[in-house]
Each structure stands twice: as C-alpha cells, then as structure tokens.
Write a protein that holds these residues in place. Structure first.
Motif, PDB file in Angstrom:
ATOM      1  N   LEU A 186       0.789  -1.037  -0.006  1.00 51.90           N
ATOM      2  CA  LEU A 186      -0.002  -0.002   0.196  1.00 51.90           C
ATOM      3  C   LEU A 186       0.848   1.160  -0.165  1.00 51.90           C
ATOM      4  O   LEU A 186       1.727   1.334   1.000  1.00 51.90           O
ATOM      5  CB  LEU A 186      -0.967   0.069   1.342  1.00 51.90           C
ATOM      6  N   GLU A 187       0.709   2.069  -1.039  1.00 49.80           N
ATOM      7  CA  GLU A 187       1.740   3.073  -1.219  1.00 49.80           C
ATOM      8  C   GLU A 187       1.033   4.498  -1.063  1.00 49.80           C
ATOM      9  O   GLU A 187       0.090   4.843  -1.879  1.00 49.80           O
ATOM     10  CB  GLU A 187       2.353   3.158  -2.639  1.00 49.80           C
ATOM     11  N   VAL A 188       1.176   5.114  -0.127  1.00 48.71           N
ATOM     12  CA  VAL A 188       0.870   6.439   0.369  1.00 48.71           C
ATOM     13  C   VAL A 188       1.578   7.523   0.045  1.00 48.71           C
ATOM     14  O   VAL A 188       2.802   7.584   0.479  1.00 48.71           O
ATOM     15  CB  VAL A 188       0.517   6.415   1.749  1.00 48.71           C
ATOM     16  N   THR A 189       1.145   8.747  -0.759  1.00 47.68           N
ATOM     17  CA  THR A 189       2.032   9.964  -1.008  1.00 47.68           C
ATOM     18  C   THR A 189       1.298  10.996  -0.234  1.00 47.68           C
ATOM     19  O   THR A 189       0.091  11.322  -0.502  1.00 47.68           O
ATOM     20  CB  THR A 189       2.142   9.979  -2.263  1.00 47.68           C
ATOM     21  N   PHE A 190       1.949  11.856   0.740  1.00 39.80           N
ATOM     22  CA  PHE A 190       1.492  13.343   1.184  1.00 39.80           C
ATOM     23  C   PHE A 190       2.422  14.284   0.714  1.00 39.80           C
ATOM     24  O   PHE A 190       3.442  14.277   1.224  1.00 39.80           O
ATOM     25  CB  PHE A 190       1.324  13.061   2.657  1.00 39.80           C
ATOM     26  N   GLU A 191       1.890  15.078  -0.084  1.00 42.49           N
ATOM     27  CA  GLU A 191       2.619  15.863  -0.999  1.00 42.49           C
ATOM     28  C   GLU A 191       3.878  15.391  -1.476  1.00 42.49           C
ATOM     29  O   GLU A 191       3.970  14.592  -2.331  1.00 42.49           O
ATOM     30  CB  GLU A 191       3.140  17.265  -0.057  1.00 42.49           C
ATOM     31  N   ASN A 192       5.052  15.523  -0.873  1.00 47.24           N
ATOM     32  CA  ASN A 192       6.483  15.049  -1.468  1.00 47.24           C
ATOM     33  C   ASN A 192       6.997  13.872  -0.366  1.00 47.24           C
ATOM     34  O   ASN A 192       7.990  13.449  -0.428  1.00 47.24           O
ATOM     35  CB  ASN A 192       7.380  16.067  -1.464  1.00 47.24           C
ATOM     36  N   ILE A 193       5.999  13.280   0.526  1.00 43.91           N
ATOM     37  CA  ILE A 193       6.419  12.216   1.357  1.00 43.91           C
ATOM     38  C   ILE A 193       5.859  11.154   1.072  1.00 43.91           C
ATOM     39  O   ILE A 193       4.701  11.040   0.516  1.00 43.91           O
ATOM     40  CB  ILE A 193       5.967  12.742   2.831  1.00 43.91           C
ATOM     41  N   PHE A 194       6.807  10.069   0.944  1.00 40.15           N
ATOM     42  CA  PHE A 194       6.307   8.528   0.596  1.00 40.15           C
ATOM     43  C   PHE A 194       6.490   7.493   1.515  1.00 40.15           C
ATOM     44  O   PHE A 194       7.419   7.506   2.170  1.00 40.15           O
ATOM     45  CB  PHE A 194       6.930   8.388  -0.871  1.00 40.15           C
ATOM     46  N   GLN A 195       5.176   6.766   1.586  1.00 40.68           N
ATOM     47  CA  GLN A 195       5.538   5.711   2.752  1.00 40.68           C
ATOM     48  C   GLN A 195       4.784   4.352   2.044  1.00 40.68           C
ATOM     49  O   GLN A 195       3.730   4.590   1.366  1.00 40.68           O
ATOM     50  CB  GLN A 195       4.966   6.050   3.953  1.00 40.68           C
ATOM     51  N   SER A 196       5.509   3.332   2.010  1.00 41.98           N
ATOM     52  CA  SER A 196       5.077   2.015   1.544  1.00 41.98           C
ATOM     53  C   SER A 196       4.656   1.017   2.731  1.00 41.98           C
ATOM     54  O   SER A 196       5.710   1.002   3.694  1.00 41.98           O
ATOM     55  CB  SER A 196       6.100   1.397   0.412  1.00 41.98           C
ATOM     56  N   PHE A 197       3.729   0.553   2.659  1.00 40.50           N
ATOM     57  CA  PHE A 197       3.358  -0.472   3.593  1.00 40.50           C
ATOM     58  C   PHE A 197       3.252  -1.938   2.833  1.00 40.50           C
ATOM     59  O   PHE A 197       2.286  -2.152   2.258  1.00 40.50           O
ATOM     60  CB  PHE A 197       1.824  -0.065   4.317  1.00 40.50           C
ATOM     61  N   PRO A 198       3.906  -2.874   3.156  1.00 45.69           N
ATOM     62  CA  PRO A 198       4.012  -4.109   2.392  1.00 45.69           C
ATOM     63  C   PRO A 198       2.911  -4.930   3.159  1.00 45.69           C
ATOM     64  O   PRO A 198       2.615  -4.980   4.559  1.00 45.69           O
ATOM     65  CB  PRO A 198       5.336  -4.751   2.625  1.00 45.69           C
TER      66      PRO A 198
END
Length: 491
Positions: A437-449
């Motif tokens: 699950l790939e989440v982007t907030f403005e220019n911050i990126f976080q991936s949750f496998p």
C-alpha cells in the motif's frame, strides 16, 4: 660615419693648408697614408670613450715625408687639424664625436691632396665601438601574454650605462635573482618554480633565461631582476596576468561545497564556473553534466545538462522537499576538467509532515484477493508528532502488486475525531501474492507491504483440458482415473 657594409660619403671636411718656406728640391711626393699604432686599418674603442691617432705621409720607399704641404680632409670632424712638428705628423680629431655611444662598425674616410697635385691620397679606416663595462640588467619584454599557472620564459641581459647590450659572456660573473613584489594586498601574485635554464640560441651572449610560473588573480604585476652584489642596476617590468588554462570546475569558487538546510527552504543560486589552478574564471564555453547521489531532494526535477557561456553560469534550484543526505556531482562532458561536488543535507522542518502511519496497524492482516476494503484510515504527523490535518488534496494512495501500479485513490474525508484521512472502497487485486500500500502526502512517500491471500473456496479445477462434470449419477458410465489432481480455487 655609418655601419659597416654601407657606402659612406664624407660627412664633414676639415682642411688645413700647410705651407713651409723650404727648398723645392727637398720636397718628395707622398704616395700613401699611414695611421701610427693602427694595425690592419682597424681600431676599437668602448662606448663612451674617445681615441685619437697620428697620421704620416709616406713616399714610395715608405719613408715619412717632411715637410708636409697640402690639404687634409677627415669625415668625422670640422675642427682644425694640428701638426706635431717634431714627428712631422698630423694629430687627427677625436673619434667618435661627442654623444655617439652606439655600438657598431663604422668607416672613417681620410684624404690628403698634396700641393700642386690634382689626385688625392685616400685612406679608409674601419672603427668599431664595443659596449662599455657591465652597468645594469634589463628584462627583455615578452610580447606573449602571461597566464596564471603557465610556465613562461623570461630573458635577462646585461647592458652598459649607454644601453648597449654586452655580447661578451658575463653570466658567470653575477648571480641574478628574479622576484615578484606584491603590488596589491587584495590580489597578490606569487612567483613559483623559477629556475635559470640554458638556451642554445643565446649561448654566445650575456643572456639569462628564467623559466617561471605565476599564480594569482588577474592583476598587474611587476618582475624585478636584481644583482645581490649590487654591481648591476636592477631591471623592472610591469605586465598584466591573465587567467590560465582551464583545469577544474568550481561551485561558489570551491571544489567541494557543503550545504545544510531544512525542507521547504530554497537554496541560493549556485555559481558554477570553470577555472584555472588559481581559481580564475576561464572565459570559454563548456558543457557540464549534473548527477545526484541519494535521490533528488528538490520539488522540481533538476536539469541534468548545464551550458556555460563565457565560463560561468548560475544554477537555480527549486524548493527542498525531501529530508536526507544528497550529493550533487558536476562533471564535464568533453574537456578533462576536475569535477566539483555539493553535499546537501536536508533536515525535516518541525512543522512539515514527516511521518505517515496507518491508524489501524492490523488492517492489512489477512487481506483476501478480490476483497473490497470499505475504509482505510491514515494519519500524518510532523517531526514533533503534531497532527497534520485538513490537507485532503495532498494525500493519495494506490496498491502496487506484481510491479504494477493500481488505480490512484483520493482522500474521501478527514475525520477530526480520529485525526485521520479516510479512504473508502479500496479494491484488492484478484491475484494472491506480495503487494504494498503506497501512500503519498505532498512529497512524502511511505510504503506498507502486505500479503494478498486467496479468498474462500468457490469451485474445483482440474489442470489441463479435462473438464470434470459438475455432478455424477449412478446411471453414468464409470470413469477410471489413474491420477487426477483437483484444486479448490476462490472466485
């Protein structure tokens, strides 16, 4: 008087008629002229000195004639010519005339017309003026421009007090020093690697050749040649130092630059140039390449190709948005130039979003293929763990499965009670396997496998082209299988 090899006419005439009341039978006809103490009709004197000679008239037997009756002319003086009555000789005027200190070979003309004769006796004397004693040094002017860091050859000669260069070798007599005094504190020019070398073309002359290099900013400089024993006067020249050969790339006048900033800040424009060893800008065009290590921290992608017109340009970057450590490497496309680098350390602004997390950390546990997730809640916090709220337009998510990106989902709403962003009806891919699950907030990126698991069993499948009937009755013919694989699959 003229240099040897050129025709010479008498410049001036000195005349003296010598009449003696003597018996005619005692007078003999002169047939030649002799200059006393002069051999081979050649004389030499140093510049600044003057010489005089005595002249005799000779008869056919090379005997001096006495008395002398006739008219005498010389080509270098107008003064009256005297006679030494004891030796019965002419005392010739001084040569060279006052003020003539130029070295060279000259032809002097002397003529005598005996009384009662129509034909003159002529005599040509070759006189040579040579340089005087060593008096001063002189640095030969170099028409080639001086460039920083580039070896140059500088000639130094010895001259007499009249400015004549001395051709006799005197280099062993003197120890010459070459210095470059500081003319400007703001931009001193340094003399390095100075050594005196031998040049075959000047092996017969009093001549030094200094090989040297100058380093510093383009500025006026002065070279001084001195004799430490103070036997010779010094010599000075003033020249302008120009930039040297392009050797390196600089950023803000440095080969390596470090910058520390926070997110949302923008760097000052960087000045990129090509320079010589002394960091002088070389005014020539160049093509440079920019490569980033560690990713790209800028809001807008950085242009990788950079054109320099006149050896310099300004690099404007966009806002810094990603925390981390980065290195900007700047190299040359064609020329062999030493590269430069910029180390950029970006820290997260305390008020900037820095962390994305799932409100329910177990929500991705046991996700089944083809399932539709009714709701996912995501929270965003700053570096101080403060909630970032009401930024629905800045956040989005998608599911990545088997290297394929799924559809993009926008935020449905922000829940102020749970302080989280809601996403509704998220479709899970229908194939089991690894996903994120790939989440982007403005220019911050976080991936949750997470893992996609198979759904509930729905029907049986037999591999191959064999189709198993949905039901068997007792009336059907018996079917015999030696080996049969049957799989239960989901919908």
């Amino acid at each position: 008087m003229s240099p040897e090899g050129e025709p010479t006419e008498p410049l001036v005439t000195a005349e003296k008629i010598l009449n003696f009341n003597l018996n005619a039978e005692k007078i003999r006809d002169p047939v030649s002229i002799r200059i006393i103490d002069v051999e081979d009709d050649h004389v030499t004197c140093q510049a600044g000195d003057a010489v005089t000679w005595e002249m005799q008239l000779l008869d056919a037997e090379d005997k001096a004639i006495s008395p002398i009756v006739g008219k005498l002319e010389v080509s270098w003086a107008e003064e009256e010519i005297s006679v030494n009555e004891k030796s019965n000789t002419f005392i010739l005027p001084e040569w060279p005339p006052s003020g003539n200190t130029t070295v060279g070979n000259f032809k002097l003309n002397i003529s005598f017309l005996p009384q009662g004769h129509k034909k003159k006796l002529a005599f040509k004397l070759v006189a040579k003026i040579v340089p005087g004693e060593p008096h001063a040094l002189e640095i030969e002017p170099d028409l080639n421009p001086f460039r920083a860091g580039t070896p140059h050859m500088v000639g130094i000669r010895v001259k007499d007090k009249f400015g004549n260069f001395i051709t006799q070798r005197h280099t062993a007599q003197f120890d010459i020093e070459l210095t470059c005094p500081v003319l400007s504190i703001e931009g001193p020019i340094v003399l390095k690697d100075c050594e005196f070398v031998t040049v075959d073309d000047h092996s017969e002359e009093n001549y030094w050749v200094a090989k040297l290099s100058l380093f510093g900013r383009p500025n006026e400089f002065m070279l001084v040649a001195t004799d430490p024993a103070e036997k010779l006067l010094p010599s000075t020249i003033r020249k302008k130092l120009g930039e040297g050969q392009a050797e390196k790339i600089l950023v803000n006048k440095q080969s390596k630059l470090s910058i520390s900033m926070a997110t949302n800040e923008t760097m000052e424009p960087l000045t990129i140039c090509i320079a010589d060893q002394s960091h002088n800008i070389c005014k020539q065009n160049a093509a440079l390449v920019i490569e980033m290590e560690g990713g790209d921290p800028f809001e807008s992608q950085l242009e990788s190709n950079l054109k320099l017109n006149g050896g310099i340009c300004s690099l404007v970057t966009s806002r810094l948005v990603k925390p981390g450590d980065y290195v900007m490497n700047i190299t040359s496309q064609r020329a062999k130039l030493e590269p430069c680098s910029v180390h950029i350390s970006v820290t997260a602004d305390e008020q900037d979003p820095s962390k994305i997390s799932l409100t329910d950390s177990d929500i991705l546990h046991r996700i089944q293929a083809g399932h539709v997730m009714e709701k996912i809640e995501i929270s965003v916090t700053t570096a101080n763990d403060e909630i970032v709220a009401d930024a629905n337009d800045l956040i989005s998510l998608r599911i990545k499965h088997r290297n394929e990106q799924g559809p993009l989902y926008k935020c449905t709403a922000y829940n102020s009670e749970t302080e989280s962003y809601h996403f509704n009806f998220i479709e899970i891919p229908q194939t089991a396997g690894k996903a994120s699950l790939e989440v982007t907030f403005e220019n911050i990126f976080q991936s949750f496998p997470f893992d996609i698991h198979p759904g509930p069993a729905h029907h049986l499948e037999v591999p191959g082209n064999f189709n198993l009937p949905e039901s068997l009755s007792s009336d059907d013919s018996p079917v015999l299988f030696e080996s049969l694989e049957v799989s239960a699959v989901d919908q």
